[in-house]
Write an enzyme that holds these catalytic residues in place. Sequence first.
Site, mmCIF file in Angstrom:
data_model
loop_
_atom_site.group_PDB
_atom_site.id
_atom_site.type_symbol
_atom_site.label_atom_id
_atom_site.label_comp_id
_atom_site.label_asym_id
_atom_site.label_seq_id
_atom_site.Cartn_x
_atom_site.Cartn_y
_atom_site.Cartn_z
ATOM 1 C CD GLU A 34 -2.577 1.629 0.113
ATOM 2 O OE1 GLU A 34 -3.350 0.790 -0.364
ATOM 3 O OE2 GLU A 34 -2.397 2.762 -0.391
ATOM 4 N N GLY A 39 -7.068 0.690 2.944
ATOM 5 C CA GLY A 39 -8.512 0.728 2.689
ATOM 6 C C GLY A 39 -8.876 1.484 1.430
ATOM 7 N N GLY A 40 -7.918 2.250 0.879
ATOM 8 C CA GLY A 40 -8.137 2.906 -0.410
ATOM 9 C C GLY A 40 -9.258 3.923 -0.415
ATOM 10 C CB THR A 41 -11.320 5.095 -3.283
ATOM 11 O OG1 THR A 41 -10.169 5.152 -4.119
ATOM 12 C CG2 THR A 41 -12.239 6.259 -3.596
ATOM 13 C CB CYS A 42 -14.295 2.042 -0.309
ATOM 14 S SG CYS A 42 -15.775 1.656 0.622
ATOM 15 C CG HIS A 441 -48.560 -2.910 6.667
ATOM 16 N ND1 HIS A 441 -48.727 -1.979 5.655
ATOM 17 C CD2 HIS A 441 -49.133 -2.388 7.785
ATOM 18 C CE1 HIS A 441 -49.387 -0.949 6.140
ATOM 19 N NE2 HIS A 441 -49.652 -1.153 7.429
HETATM 20 C C1 LIG Z 1 -16.828 10.222 -3.369
HETATM 21 C C2 LIG Z 1 -16.998 8.757 -3.678
HETATM 22 C C3 LIG Z 1 -18.065 8.078 -3.141
HETATM 23 C C4 LIG Z 1 -18.238 6.728 -3.412
HETATM 24 N N1 LIG Z 1 -19.318 6.083 -2.885
HETATM 25 C C5 LIG Z 1 -19.507 4.782 -3.164
HETATM 26 C C6 LIG Z 1 -20.606 4.079 -2.613
HETATM 27 O O1 LIG Z 1 -21.412 4.639 -1.886
HETATM 28 N N2 LIG Z 1 -20.744 2.774 -2.893
HETATM 29 C C7 LIG Z 1 -19.854 2.109 -3.703
HETATM 30 O O2 LIG Z 1 -20.023 0.912 -3.931
HETATM 31 N N3 LIG Z 1 -18.795 2.749 -4.244
HETATM 32 C C8 LIG Z 1 -18.608 4.063 -3.985
HETATM 33 N N4 LIG Z 1 -17.524 4.702 -4.508
HETATM 34 C C9 LIG Z 1 -16.589 3.938 -5.364
HETATM 35 C C10 LIG Z 1 -15.647 3.078 -4.507
HETATM 36 O O3 LIG Z 1 -14.995 3.889 -3.562
HETATM 37 C C11 LIG Z 1 -14.632 2.383 -5.397
HETATM 38 O O4 LIG Z 1 -15.318 1.709 -6.425
HETATM 39 C C12 LIG Z 1 -13.815 1.379 -4.626
HETATM 40 O O5 LIG Z 1 -13.100 2.004 -3.578
HETATM 41 C C13 LIG Z 1 -12.817 0.711 -5.577
HETATM 42 O O6 LIG Z 1 -11.991 -0.106 -4.846
HETATM 43 P P1 LIG Z 1 -10.610 -0.590 -5.453
HETATM 44 O O7 LIG Z 1 -10.172 -1.676 -4.569
HETATM 45 O O8 LIG Z 1 -10.715 -0.872 -6.879
HETATM 46 O O9 LIG Z 1 -9.632 0.675 -5.349
HETATM 47 P P2 LIG Z 1 -9.292 1.677 -4.198
HETATM 48 O O10 LIG Z 1 -10.249 1.603 -3.094
HETATM 49 O O11 LIG Z 1 -9.092 2.993 -4.840
HETATM 50 O O12 LIG Z 1 -7.900 1.148 -3.617
HETATM 51 C C14 LIG Z 1 -6.731 1.161 -4.365
HETATM 52 C C15 LIG Z 1 -5.550 1.217 -3.411
HETATM 53 O O13 LIG Z 1 -4.360 0.986 -4.151
HETATM 54 C C16 LIG Z 1 -3.344 1.860 -3.673
HETATM 55 N N5 LIG Z 1 -2.366 2.020 -4.756
HETATM 56 C C17 LIG Z 1 -2.579 2.588 -5.965
HETATM 57 N N6 LIG Z 1 -1.450 2.510 -6.716
HETATM 58 C C18 LIG Z 1 -0.523 1.886 -5.956
HETATM 59 C C19 LIG Z 1 0.823 1.518 -6.166
HETATM 60 N N7 LIG Z 1 1.440 1.751 -7.331
HETATM 61 N N8 LIG Z 1 1.479 0.920 -5.155
HETATM 62 C C20 LIG Z 1 0.865 0.652 -3.979
HETATM 63 N N9 LIG Z 1 -0.404 0.972 -3.732
HETATM 64 C C21 LIG Z 1 -1.091 1.574 -4.710
HETATM 65 C C22 LIG Z 1 -4.110 3.126 -3.355
HETATM 66 O O14 LIG Z 1 -3.384 3.937 -2.446
HETATM 67 C C23 LIG Z 1 -5.383 2.560 -2.736
HETATM 68 O O15 LIG Z 1 -5.241 2.396 -1.354
HETATM 69 C C24 LIG Z 1 -17.311 6.042 -4.235
HETATM 70 C C25 LIG Z 1 -16.200 6.720 -4.763
HETATM 71 C C26 LIG Z 1 -16.045 8.062 -4.488
HETATM 72 C C27 LIG Z 1 -14.855 8.771 -5.070
#
Ligand SMILES: Cc1cc2nc3c(=O)[nH]c(=O)nc-3n(C[C@H](O)[C@H](O)[C@H](O)COP(=O)(O)OP(=O)(O)OC[C@H]3O[C@@H](n4cnc5c(N)ncnc54)[C@H](O)[C@@H]3O)c2cc1C
Length: 466
Positions: A34, A39-42, A441
């Site tokens: 990481e 936990g990334g975006t979510c 209901h």
């Molecule tokens: C504002 C917003 C609201 C959202 N609301 C919802 C919702 O309500 N419900 C829903 O289902 N989805 C929602 N989403 C979408 C959801 O967040 C994403 O679809 C989901 O997080 C994707 O997960 P992922 O595992 O593909 O990537 P991510 O969660 O983005 O994780 C990728 C990880 O990889 C790491 N990384 C990237 N490149 C490298 C590298 N070269 N080396 C090491 N680490 C790296 C990043 O730091 C990150 O931690 C929302 C998105 C946003 C922006």
Amino acid sequence: MTSTHDAIIIGTGQAGPFLAQRLAGAGMKVAIIERKLFGGTCINTGCTPTKTMVASAHAAHMVHRAADFGVVSDGPVSVDMKLVKSRKDAIVAQSRTGLESWLRGMTNCTVYQGHARLESSKEVSVGSERLTADRIFINVGGRAVVPQMPGIEEVPYLTNSSIMDVDFLPRHLIIIGGGYIGLEFAQMYRRFGSEVTIIETASYLARHEDEDVSTAIREILEHEGINMRLNATCIGFSRRGEDILAHVDCVSGYPEVSGSHVLLAVGRRPNTDDLGLTEAGVAVDKRGYIVVDDQLHASVPGIWALGDCNGKGAFTHTAFNDSEIVGANLLDNDPRKVSDRITAYALYIDPPLGRAGLTEAEVRKSGRRALIGRRPMTKVGRAVEKGETQGFMKIMVDAQTHEILGAAILGTGGDEAIHSILDVMYAKAPYTVVQRAVHIHPTVSELIPTMLGDLRPLSDAAAAPQ
Ligand SMILES: Cc1cc2nc3c(=O)[nH]c(=O)nc-3n(C[C@H](O)[C@H](O)[C@H](O)COP(=O)(O)OP(=O)(O)OC[C@H]3O[C@@H](n4cnc5c(N)ncnc54)[C@H](O)[C@@H]3O)c2cc1C
């Protein structure tokens, strides 16, 4: 320093950690990397913080509506944005640290921190370390698109990530983009007390939705005082004193919108540009998404791509499902595949939109004979009792097979109620199963059988083959 593993996972988003657990649990030596926030975006800048803030905004909204329910609140109501943020930060921190400590404590799994890059199809670098493995799983997610337009670097624009640090009330938030992310922030900040203007190129909001859904969403947001500039493309920014000007290419209305802050919500792009994919021979499409097959193999044997970076989904549940698909194929001799998945998602404005399967427009385009049922939320007892009658529900059914093709529930509880339809779609059972079910209901779901009892054909012209 080089270390050898059975599997390397890049990214700790919504697929990587669960796949790590499966592979490590099966006895493989796993490395997971990481570069930023566990936990990334979510967890950090997406689902969790936004839904936490949507809850604060809902509370503010209900306080303003208290009199509608016979609740008397004398005195001024205000939102303390520092407290809104600290509540959000606490919930996010709990998820993030929980995930990190779970990964660090996982038997057979080593956590690396830093930016990972493919040096070859079997080698990954993280800073000065070299990791090798026969299997590499890419789960790098995406980030907000920052369009290169005149003046963009001269204004302190916000994205879904940087807006997480805002602990004050923007006086006037201009949101570029009327998609799912833009709409959630628009309503939330309006309810906190900001003036909000949405600028959207298309003629309607949430452009992937049916026009009736989009129109109802627009009415809900306009009713709360959100300004709409549709058919208007933002083409640049400049400053005027303290204000930010968004310059707009439009047929009607002012060619500029003046506000105090601007949020860019014009789409997402995959984090694949700095990953060494070319060196490893991994194919990407023209938008940078890693090309995968139905079981998520990339173009190079021994490499898989999961989550948002493969372009097969843009949600947490699709990313998580990707980890299930890969795990099942590798460990269970179970050939699960992406095409088994039914499109399903929610838009978390209030009331929310729950969606499953095809839109009405897609059903019409397919040319098949279909039936449709609709019901306004004004005719849903639970919605009336809660004083939340905005929106409607609709469902499309194949006239021949009786399988459910798609549904939309825009209304209170729509994000939950949609699942009683989704599960029947997965079962490939006829709609009559739901129609004859006795639902509790008073709920929103109890009117789904009623709606199914009143199906009508889609109009001849619209249902004609393409
Ligand atoms: C504002 C917003 C609201 C959202 N609301 C919802 C919702 O309500 N419900 C829903 O289902 N989805 C929602 N989403 C979408 C959801 O967040 C994403 O679809 C989901 O997080 C994707 O997960 P992922 O595992 O593909 O990537 P991510 O969660 O983005 O994780 C990728 C990880 O990889 C790491 N990384 C990237 N490149 C490298 C590298 N070269 N080396 C090491 N680490 C790296 C990043 O730091 C990150 O931690 C929302 C998105 C946003 C922006």
